[in-house]
Design an enzyme around this catalytic site. Sequence first.
Site, PDB file in Angstrom:
ATOM      1  N   GLY A 131       4.922   4.987  41.788  1.00 31.33           N
ATOM      2  CA  GLY A 131       4.921   5.709  40.787  1.00 31.33           C
ATOM      3  C   GLY A 131       5.802   5.651  39.732  1.00 31.33           C
ATOM      4  N   SER A 182       5.912   2.940  37.657  1.00 28.41           N
ATOM      5  CA  SER A 182       5.600   2.118  36.713  1.00 28.41           C
ATOM      6  C   SER A 182       5.768   0.398  36.878  1.00 28.41           C
ATOM      7  CB  SER A 182       5.973   2.584  34.783  1.00 28.41           C
ATOM      8  OG  SER A 182       5.261   3.922  35.095  1.00 28.41           O
ATOM      9  N   ASP A 207       3.549   5.235  30.265  1.00 29.66           N
ATOM     10  CA  ASP A 207       4.195   3.877  30.900  1.00 29.66           C
ATOM     11  C   ASP A 207       4.702   3.031  30.142  1.00 29.66           C
ATOM     12  OD1 ASP A 207       3.454   5.552  33.264  1.00 29.66           O
ATOM     13  OD2 ASP A 207       2.316   4.171  34.026  1.00 29.66           O
TER      14      ASP A 207
END
Length: 395
Positions: free
Chosen positions: A127, A129, A177
């Site tokens: 999580g 990226s 992201d």
Amino acid sequence: MERNALIEQARQAFVERFGREPQAAGAAPGRVELLGNHTDYNQGFVLTSAIDRGTAVAGAAREVPQARVFSQGREGVASFDPQEPRHDDAAPWADYVKGVVHELNQAGAAVGGFDAAVVSDLPVGAGVSSSAALEVSAAQFLLTLYPHPILGDRMGLARLCQRAENDFVGAPTGLLDQFSSIFGQAGHALFLDCRSLQWRAVALPAERARILIADTGVKHALASGGGYRERRAQCEAAARWFGEQTGQPITALRDVSRETLEQYGPRMDPTLRKRAHHIVYENLRVEMGVEALTQGNLGAFGEMLNNTHESCRDLFENSAPEVDALVEIAQAQPGVYGAKITGGGWGGCAVILHEPGALAGLSEALAEGYRARFGRDTNLLPTVAAQGAEALRFE
């Protein structure tokens, strides 16, 4: 790892694998989502920060029209035709590079043959990226070898890398992201309006606030869809429902006000109501969080983080027991402003904002508490708000 050290590691990996010196490199950071969980594809607001960990790609052009990409820690080399990149089930990680190559070609960059080595100090599937950092670092590297004006269009490059992940890889992610990885600023969080793409930097000074990322070790895979794809579909269904009920031009949950939610929400499908409630109030929390940071009120900002986690856990239902445990432990420690899940969810990491002097005690509490509950260790990644992507050419 410090940025220059990561680039040097990529250079060495390239020399060891391909037996020559690289011509260029690209480096891009991971990111931590501070506020705005799942708001990006709902055309809402996000507050994010690049972190001082990332991915570097070093390489050189080839005269033959073939690409060869090596990733440190993985077996073999992914080979493909850069004019016609195709999926290879034996090396799914390479799809992120191939997707960027495909999109650059679509934009007119005419990517030729190249060799490249990839190194990273980001945990995969946590999580933070890692996929966007790979896309952006690959784009920076390739555009140094095969120049194109899009290198000077940062938002255009972020959207190109997003298309690579959406269309080639097949992960239905928003722009958060790639934006974070490209636009990052040291000592600052980034506010982004995902509809207008207007953004601004908001001070998050390291002398007052540090970021600790606590990795559960529970991996998620956005490309396989799963809960992420389902939540996106539910948000889109909720937006359509509000549009039908109100007769208003509601194209995304961004368009639903708190008053509209309270008026019409009780008549909704209960699951869709929970998803909509999270998004509507999460957008408000982002705006309130930006105001708190602007005023230097880190206590109020931390409360926004805590409230977001509660909403993710109970309404959006994209947390996991391991993340909940880390958040609960962190919130009980002195010197912690707030804590929440970060990223898509169903595993991954908790992000904790804390006073600089609180790190040692916080880390000990997290390590002991997590081991006691789950019988394994959490990986703790101290970090700060850091600079965005860059490219360089070796002399």
